[in-house]
Motif scaffolding. Structure first.
Motif, PDB file in Angstrom:
ATOM      1  N   ALA A  26       0.809  -1.233   0.000  1.00  0.00           N
ATOM      2  CA  ALA A  26       0.000   0.000   0.000  1.00  0.00           C
ATOM      3  C   ALA A  26       0.836   1.274   0.000  1.00  0.00           C
ATOM      4  O   ALA A  26       0.311   2.361  -0.204  1.00  0.00           O
ATOM      5  CB  ALA A  26      -0.924  -0.010   1.213  1.00  0.00           C
TER       6      ALA A  26
ATOM      7  N   HIS B  80       0.693   5.068  -2.133  1.00  0.00           N
ATOM      8  CA  HIS B  80      -0.550   4.855  -2.902  1.00  0.00           C
ATOM      9  C   HIS B  80      -0.400   3.722  -3.917  1.00  0.00           C
ATOM     10  O   HIS B  80      -0.830   3.823  -5.056  1.00  0.00           O
ATOM     11  CB  HIS B  80      -0.994   6.150  -3.610  1.00  0.00           C
ATOM     12  N   GLY B  81       0.280   2.644  -3.480  1.00  0.00           N
ATOM     13  CA  GLY B  81       0.369   1.457  -4.329  1.00  0.00           C
ATOM     14  C   GLY B  81       1.560   1.412  -5.255  1.00  0.00           C
ATOM     15  O   GLY B  81       1.687   0.497  -6.070  1.00  0.00           O
TER      16      GLY B  81
END
Length: 299
Positions: free
Chosen positions: A14, A17-18
């Protein structure tokens, strides 16, 4: 053949934001190019990631490489503190304050991987928190309590908006309720009762993505730098805010600084955050532990 022949790469899917899995792929390719043997792990959640990390440590490795931000580094510190296994960082988070402190390239996973292969092992201090509720936690950057922990509390309760904007909205909401908070502190046994907006306890200089809240902190001096802000004026606090990125806020009248090895911190209803992560409610005892971490940084 490199001195670091086997590394374990821990990724927080995660982070940023990935973007962490992509950064991990790039770093792993670079390690393979450099002849390094890689074991990749990624936990389903924090508890699982910690379990995998502890397992990897038992099997032995030349470094634990963390791909992500300060949150996943915080998890790794709980396992690596006081061991001989060095921490390598491939920054892929939003704050990246550990990477900033140790001069690790932030937008270049290949360059970060090269630092892990070619860099030097530095021995640095960690902060250690013991909560009245039995919590024990290591941290690398800053422990914060007061206004900024109230903002983080609120951010964590909010479902909307997302990302940085949520933090900004939470900050505005907390500013509207700004008040001085009663603190009781003891610095290596010397007690102080005072009203503060916030208190920050720095092993390193910055938190929150480059805010140099403790601009003179040195993670090799066996001490924590304490920055205390006392301002009940919204206008003055808003004016103070940009100076924190330069570290010049410490010259303002509302700011006092101290340095100590062990500090007890008490303030009713306030929580401690460290490395951007929730730790526990105050009161806590926070101390600098000399030489508790081995970290890879540019030579």
């Amino acid at each position: 053949m490199t001195a670091r022949a086997r590394v374990t790469v821990l990724t927080n899917p995660a982070s940023g934001h990935g973007s962490a899995p992509h950064a991990a792929e790039r770093a792993i390719r670079q390690f393979q190019k450099r002849g390094v043997d890689v074991v990749a792990i990624a936990g389903r959640d924090a508890a699982h990631a910690r379990q995998l990390t502890e397992g990897a440590l038992e099997r032995g490795m030349d470094a634990l490489v963390v791909v992500g931000g300060d949150g996943i580094i915080s998890l790794a510190l709980q396992v690596l503190a006081r061991t001989e296994t060095p921490l390598g960082i491939v920054p892929a988070g939003t704050g990246n304050d550990h990477a900033r402190e140790f001069g690790i390239p932030t937008r270049d996973p290949e360059a970060a991987a090269d630092v892990i292969v070619d860099g030097i092992v530095d021995t640095v201090d960690l902060g250690h928190i013991v909560g009245a509720d039995g919590t024990r936690r290591w941290f690398g950057t800053v422990m914060a309590a007061g206004f900024d922990s109230l903002v983080t509390d609120r951010t964590n309760r909010m479902r909307w908006p997302h990302g940085r904007m949520r933090y900004n909205v939470a900050m505005v909401a907390e500013l509207s309720q700004l008040r001085l908070l009663p603190f009781r502190l003891s610095f290596d046994g010397a007690e102080v009762s005072t009203d503060l907006t916030l208190a920050a306890f720095g092993n390193t200089r910055s938190y929150g993505g480059g805010m140099r809240i403790c601009p003179n902190a040195d993670p090799r001096d066996g001490l924590l730098d304490v920055t205390m802000v006392a301002s009940a004026s919204r206008t003055r606090l808003i004016r103070l805010f940009p100076t924190v990125f330069k570290g010049t806020h410490v010259h303002l009248d509302e700011v006092t600084t101290r340095r100590a090895r062990t500090i007890t911190v008490e303030s009713p209803g306030i929580t401690a955050y460290a490395d951007g992560e929730y730790v526990c409610p105050l009161p806590v005892e926070v101390s600098a532990v000399p030489g508790a971490l081995k970290i890879l940084r540019p030579g």
